[in-house]
Design a protein around this motif. Structure first.
Motif, PDB file in Angstrom:
ATOM      1  N   ALA A   1       1.256   6.718  -6.621  1.00  0.00           N
ATOM      2  CA  ALA A   1       0.012   7.448  -6.878  1.00  0.00           C
ATOM      3  C   ALA A   1       0.202   8.954  -6.804  1.00  0.00           C
TER       4      ALA A   1
ATOM      5  N   GLY B   1      -5.628   7.044 -10.734  1.00  0.00           N
ATOM      6  CA  GLY B   1      -5.351   6.195  -9.588  1.00  0.00           C
ATOM      7  C   GLY B   1      -6.169   4.923  -9.521  1.00  0.00           C
ATOM      8  N   LYS B   2      -6.825   4.528 -10.618  1.00  0.00           N
ATOM      9  CA  LYS B   2      -7.692   3.344 -10.592  1.00  0.00           C
ATOM     10  C   LYS B   2      -6.904   2.074 -10.252  1.00  0.00           C
TER      11      LYS B   2
ATOM     12  N   CYS C   1       0.923   4.062  -2.880  1.00  0.00           N
ATOM     13  CA  CYS C   1       0.675   5.481  -2.558  1.00  0.00           C
ATOM     14  C   CYS C   1       1.817   6.367  -3.031  1.00  0.00           C
TER      15      CYS C   1
ATOM     16  N   ARG D   1      -5.928   2.110  -6.596  1.00  0.00           N
ATOM     17  CA  ARG D   1      -7.046   1.731  -5.710  1.00  0.00           C
ATOM     18  C   ARG D   1      -7.288   0.229  -5.728  1.00  0.00           C
TER      19      ARG D   1
ATOM     20  N   ILE E   1      -4.614  -1.439  -3.681  1.00  0.00           N
ATOM     21  CA  ILE E   1      -4.852  -1.288  -2.238  1.00  0.00           C
ATOM     22  C   ILE E   1      -5.922  -2.270  -1.771  1.00  0.00           C
ATOM     23  N   VAL E   2      -7.000  -2.385  -2.531  1.00  0.00           N
ATOM     24  CA  VAL E   2      -8.077  -3.318  -2.168  1.00  0.00           C
ATOM     25  C   VAL E   2      -7.549  -4.758  -2.122  1.00  0.00           C
TER      26      VAL E   2
ATOM     27  N   ILE F   1       0.825  -1.206   0.000  1.00  0.00           N
ATOM     28  CA  ILE F   1       0.000   0.000   0.000  1.00  0.00           C
ATOM     29  C   ILE F   1       0.861   1.260   0.000  1.00  0.00           C
TER      30      ILE F   1
END
Length: 182
Positions: free
Chosen positions: A99, A105-106, A96, A109, A112-113, A92
């Motif tokens: 990012a 940022g798709k 970031c 994201r 991260i998920v 993550i």
């Protein structure tokens, strides 16, 4: 807080959590999981990305004996409490960091998920292993299947999360210098 200051801290977080995570992983692979495999003659639950069934689980738990099952509880599982969090934090923080300099940022994201999901299913797997050891020799098939499903999900989500970090890194590196926002 400036972007440069924030980037430095996110980079430091990624590096420190990555170092801790890698150290724990190496300790598990070379010491605890290797010991469990040596004692039992079978691959530990954690190292079966395609899962296992009730017969395989019973074979491993029986082969471990009381000492081996206690070792799993007292040595492997404590390390595996720290590892998923460190891996997710590393992934993550790295995402970031990328990012901050990427317009879309798709993928970040999604990464991260998948990183959070990977850690979550690793913890569910650990709880299942704990329950199987505690219940031995009366381990119910639904518990084994649930734990195995968590193992498979953890493996798949971890692979996807790492691939997304690598993909985002490649995209970031290929961006023209003019597109970088510092």
């Amino acid at each position: 807080m400036t972007n440069r200051f924030q980037s430095k801290h996110i980079g430091m977080l990624a590096a420190v959590s990555g170092l801790i995570g890698a150290s724990v992983y190496l300790l598990m692979i070379n010491v605890t999981l290797a010991h469990i495999e040596a004692v039992s003659g079978h691959i530990p639950f954690d190292m079966r990305p395609f899962g296992y069934g009730p017969t395989e689980a019973a074979t491993l738990l029986k082969a471990l004996s009381v000492e081996g099952r206690n070792y799993y509880l007292s040595h492997q599982l404590p390390l595996d409490i720290l590892y998923p969090a460190m891996l997710a934090l590393t992934l993550i923080a790295t995402l970031c960091l990328f990012a901050e300099r990427m317009p879309n940022g798709k993928l970040v994201r999604f990464g991260i998920v998948f990183s959070v999901g990977s850690a979550l299913f690793d913890y569910i797997e650990n709880l299942g292993i704990l329950a199987m050891i505690w219940c031995w020799p009366d381990v119910l098939a639904p518990l084994v299947y649930a734990t195995s499903t968590a193992t498979i999900a953890k493996s798949a989500l971890t692979t996807i999360a790492v691939l997304l970090v690598l993909l985002v890194g490649v995209i970031w590196m290929r961006m023209p210098k003019a597109d970088l926002r510092l």
